[in-house]
Design a protein around this motif. Structure first.
Motif, PDB file in Angstrom:
ATOM      1  N   THR A  92       0.967  -1.196   0.213  1.00  0.00           N
ATOM      2  CA  THR A  92       0.187   0.331  -0.230  1.00  0.00           C
ATOM      3  C   THR A  92       0.526   1.611   0.213  1.00  0.00           C
ATOM      4  O   THR A  92       1.579   1.368   0.927  1.00  0.00           O
ATOM      5  N   TYR A  93       0.438   2.285  -1.138  1.00  0.00           N
ATOM      6  CA  TYR A  93       1.402   3.411  -0.301  1.00  0.00           C
ATOM      7  C   TYR A  93       0.464   4.780  -0.827  1.00  0.00           C
ATOM      8  O   TYR A  93      -0.760   4.601  -1.551  1.00  0.00           O
ATOM      9  N   ALA A  94       1.281   5.771  -0.286  1.00  0.00           N
ATOM     10  CA  ALA A  94       0.032   6.538  -0.134  1.00  0.00           C
ATOM     11  C   ALA A  94       1.109   7.519  -0.243  1.00  0.00           C
ATOM     12  O   ALA A  94       2.898   8.232  -0.513  1.00  0.00           O
ATOM     13  N   VAL A  95       0.376   8.408  -1.278  1.00  0.00           N
ATOM     14  CA  VAL A  95       0.616  10.530  -1.358  1.00  0.00           C
ATOM     15  C   VAL A  95      -0.476  11.402  -0.720  1.00  0.00           C
ATOM     16  O   VAL A  95      -1.683  11.212  -1.363  1.00  0.00           O
ATOM     17  N   PRO A  96       0.506  11.893  -0.167  1.00  0.00           N
ATOM     18  CA  PRO A  96      -0.450  13.300   0.705  1.00  0.00           C
ATOM     19  C   PRO A  96      -0.731  14.556  -0.702  1.00  0.00           C
ATOM     20  O   PRO A  96      -0.398  14.414  -1.340  1.00  0.00           O
ATOM     21  N   LEU A  97      -2.287  15.015  -0.173  1.00  0.00           N
ATOM     22  CA  LEU A  97      -2.591  15.871  -0.986  1.00  0.00           C
ATOM     23  C   LEU A  97      -2.245  17.338   0.221  1.00  0.00           C
ATOM     24  O   LEU A  97      -2.046  17.574   1.238  1.00  0.00           O
ATOM     25  N   HIS A  98      -3.138  18.614  -0.924  1.00  0.00           N
ATOM     26  CA  HIS A  98      -3.136  19.794  -0.029  1.00  0.00           C
ATOM     27  C   HIS A  98      -4.256  19.986   0.563  1.00  0.00           C
ATOM     28  O   HIS A  98      -5.500  19.011   0.371  1.00  0.00           O
ATOM     29  N   SER A  99      -4.149  20.542   1.889  1.00  0.00           N
ATOM     30  CA  SER A  99      -5.492  20.971   2.261  1.00  0.00           C
ATOM     31  C   SER A  99      -7.006  22.093   2.133  1.00  0.00           C
ATOM     32  O   SER A  99      -6.335  22.851   0.822  1.00  0.00           O
ATOM     33  N   GLY A 100      -7.522  21.703   2.080  1.00  0.00           N
ATOM     34  CA  GLY A 100      -8.619  22.629   2.018  1.00  0.00           C
ATOM     35  C   GLY A 100      -8.777  22.236  -0.040  1.00  0.00           C
ATOM     36  O   GLY A 100      -9.297  23.898  -0.256  1.00  0.00           O
ATOM     37  N   LEU A 101      -8.865  21.527   0.111  1.00  0.00           N
ATOM     38  CA  LEU A 101      -9.741  21.197  -1.475  1.00  0.00           C
ATOM     39  C   LEU A 101     -10.828  21.352  -2.202  1.00  0.00           C
ATOM     40  O   LEU A 101     -12.008  20.894  -1.208  1.00  0.00           O
ATOM     41  N   PRO A 102     -10.930  22.097  -3.383  1.00  0.00           N
ATOM     42  CA  PRO A 102     -11.989  22.229  -3.145  1.00  0.00           C
ATOM     43  C   PRO A 102     -12.873  21.313  -3.637  1.00  0.00           C
ATOM     44  O   PRO A 102     -12.881  20.501  -3.973  1.00  0.00           O
ATOM     45  N   ASP A 103     -14.358  21.543  -3.534  1.00  0.00           N
ATOM     46  CA  ASP A 103     -15.546  20.350  -4.546  1.00  0.00           C
ATOM     47  C   ASP A 103     -15.038  20.240  -5.665  1.00  0.00           C
ATOM     48  O   ASP A 103     -15.143  21.190  -6.544  1.00  0.00           O
TER      49      ASP A 103
END
Length: 659
Positions: A92-103
């Motif tokens: 299992t591999y994960a990549v972080p995302l920017h916070s507060g992504l819009p809809d």
């Protein structure tokens, strides 16, 4: 009349060969997946209320990643992932995302290299809040396709073909027909195999970087990509193969050089040394495939890699020896003895037995079930391969009958030759006596003629050149006559036809085998389908009437029998007491009894947890716990630890909205 390989027939065979290879390589498609995507969070097509902090992908086996392996794109095509993908739990591999992504609708595109060296790619979408229009198109993002993919597939075929011809031809000379070390046609055959394998290995090394990344031909000569390839398992295998080929060149030079000039006693000692060295070098070359492809990953790699080496060596001894026999029958001026053909027949029979034994194990390991023969592309190709092998064995049985008849004929031939030699010796004795008398008369005549003519000093030199020319012409005539007599032998004619038919089937068989090595194994394909189906039907679904939550997660502990799917049911999934059921199944859906299962709940935003829960074992593959306390509502991470043996365990997790 015995058929000969005319230039026109040779061109036809080459065109047929290229057509078969082209059709098979084109039919293989771009980048057949060996590691399959078995799960993701968020799942494909799901609509989540809250923007996730990361995207996780779970594969059927370990994969190699880089900074561009996992990309998350917003509706406008802009990347919203940050940092390099991290290894969460082995597969299992994960990549972080920017916070507060819009809809909106987001696209996850991934491109990785599976543990057996093959590139894999794909894409899916999920939405935050509600779906939206997206400008992202990933339909053309196919890895391993195009001209680079075709060239890579062709290079793989040529490397297999070169290995088989070089190793099998050398084994044929050393074990079956040692006089063949002085036959130019066999020398050219083995050297051409070495050249094919060396050039194909260099080609694969250059193409590897582009093949596993951009797929652009312009990147073939990118030195930075080549540097990255050299640091991978496949790059190390290719470099090792080149080093072993240097040793193989020395082996070939000795076999077709010094070996042929030795007397019987020296040749016997040299044969032993060449046999040991040849086995070591050939085994090392075969291991360069085993250490980087199917055998190096999955079930029982410690057994599978030696088995794969034996399988490749058996293929080379059979098919490569067959090519050498074909050349000896068609192109050699030196007639091959029936004893040599019999020795090769025994060698080929032993190779077929080794192929059957290793092939049965490899089929079980790569398929896992009878249904995979017909339900997967790998199984269907394997059936074609089995059919071709059976056809070759059938033709080989005909060749064995011709060999037996050839041997029977050879037993009578020495007796006839002995009688003919006796008659010739009697005639030659009489003729020698006549020639002796004529020589005495001629010498007397030349003495008297010399006195009258004064002697011609240039006559002896001219007579010597004329005699040498006549001797060469007579040798050529004798060789042509012997070849005509040999070709007129009906038993040898039948053997040549059957061996030629075997070689034709072998060309197609090798092409099918090359495509098979680029195809996803049936076991992996079925496990991926089972995990994906289970995940899509029940992953993170909520029951509208009771509010129950079900989380389904595939796992792989890395040990033998370590793959399966774990499902966690939490009812009513609210603050306070809850009832939890844990189900563990095999990839085929059957209940899986593992030694231990543990669950932990964590609310990361409030820094609560992990809250451990040890469920009670109820029955096969079923655990339960009552009164599971959830202190507050939120996006809880549910982590499940599964242990399948004393040392093999893994923790998988998913997030769920509880309360």
């Amino acid at each position: 009349m015995t058929p000969t390989i005319t230039p026109r027939r040779m061109r036809t065979m080459v065109l047929l060969f290229l057509a078969v290879i082209g059709a098979l390589l084109a039919g293989a498609g771009p980048a057949s997946a060996h590691a399959a995507l078995t799960g993701s969070d968020p799942a494909q097509g799901v609509v989540v209320d809250k923007a996730p902090s990361q995207v996780t992908l779970t594969f059927s086996e370990k994969v190699a990643t880089n900074s561009d392996s996992l990309r998350v794109l917003d509706p406008k095509g802009k990347r919203v992932d940050t940092g390099k993908p991290s290894d969460v739990s082995g597969t299992t591999y994960a990549v972080p995302l920017h916070s507060g992504l819009p809809d909106g609708t987001y696209t996850v595109a991934w491109q990785v290299v599976s543990a057996d060296s093959h590139p894999v790619s794909g894409a899916f979408t999920f939405s935050i809040g509600s779906p939206s229009q997206t400008t992202v198109s990933v339909s053309g993002d196919t890895v391993g396709g195009g001209i680079v993919g075709w060239l890579y597939g062709f290079g793989r075929y040529m490397s297999y073909a070169g290995f088989i011809v070089m190793v099998g031809g050398g084994a044929f000379v050393l074990a079956c027909w040692q006089r063949g070390s002085g036959v130019r046609a066999l020398q050219r055959l083995v050297v051409s195999g070495w050249l094919a394998l060396t050039s194909a290995t260099l080609l694969l090394l250059l193409l590897r970087g582009s093949y596993t990344s951009s797929g652009k031909f312009a990147d073939v000569f990118d030195l930075s990509l080549l540097g990255q390839v050299l640091q991978t398992k496949t790059g190390a295998a290719l470099v090792s193969r080149l080093l072993l080929l240097a040793a193989a060149a020395l082996f070939i030079a000795v076999l077709f050089g010094a070996y042929d000039k030795r007397d019987d006693d020296e040749k016997r000692d040299l044969t032993f040394g060449l046999a040991v060295g040849g086995i070591v070098v050939s085994g090392g070359l075969a291991a360069s495939w085993a250490m980087a492809e199917h055998a190096s990953t999955g079930l029982q790699p410690g057994i599978a890699m030696p088995v794969d080496v034996v399988h490749l060596l058996a293929v080379a001894a059979w098919l490569g020896g067959l090519c050498a026999l074909l050349v000896s029958l068609y192109r050699s001026d030196t007639p091959i003895e029936a004893a040599a053909v019999r020795r090769f027949s025994r060698l080929a029979f032993g190779s077929v037995l080794a192929l059957v034994a290793t092939g049965v194990y490899q089929s079980w390991r790569q398929l896992g079930s009878w249904s995979a023969f017909t339900d997967t592309a790998y199984g269907q190709l394997l059936l074609v391969k089995i059919g071709l092998v059976a056809l070759m064995v059938g033709i080989a049985s005909i060749s064995r009958r011709w060999t037996a008849r050839l041997a029977d004929t050879a037993v009578v031939a020495p007796r006839e030759a002995e009688e003919a030699d006796t008659e010739d010796s009697v005639e030659s004795a009489g003729s020698d006596e006549k020639e002796h008398v004529a020589a005495r008369a001629g010498s007397a005549a030349s003495a008297s003629g010399g006195k009258s003519a004064g002697g011609d000093a240039k006559a002896p030199a001219a007579d010597t050149r004329r005699a040498a020319q006549l001797a060469r012409q007579q040798a050529a005539v004798d060789t042509a006559r012997q070849k005509r007599e040999r070709d007129a032998d009906p038993d040898r004619f039948g053997l040549r036809r059957s061996v030629l038919a075997e070689a034709g089937v072998a060309v197609v068989l090798l092409a099918v085998t090359t495509v098979l090595t680029q195809t996803e194994p049936g076991r992996t394909e079925q496990e991926a389908k089972a995990a994906t189906s289970s995940s899509s039907s029940s992953s993170a679904t909520a029951d509208s009437s009771s509010g129950a939550v079900t989380l389904t997660m595939p796992f792989d502990t890395g040990g033998a029998d370590g793959k399966g799917v774990v499902s966690v049911d939490l009812d009513p999934a609210r603050v306070g007491g809850n009832e939890m059921h844990v189900y563990v199944t095999r990839p085929n859906g059957r209940a899986f009894d593992v030694p231990e299962v543990k669950v932990a709940f964590t609310l990361e935003v409030k820094k609560i947890g992990p809250l451990p829960v040890t469920p009670d074992h109820i029955t096969t593959g079923h655990w339960t716990a009552t009164g599971v306390q959830i202190p507050m509502a939120g996006d809880w991470k549910v982590a499940v630890t599964v242990r399948t043996s004393d040392i093999d365990q893994v923790t998988v997790f998913k997030n769920a909205q509880i309360g």
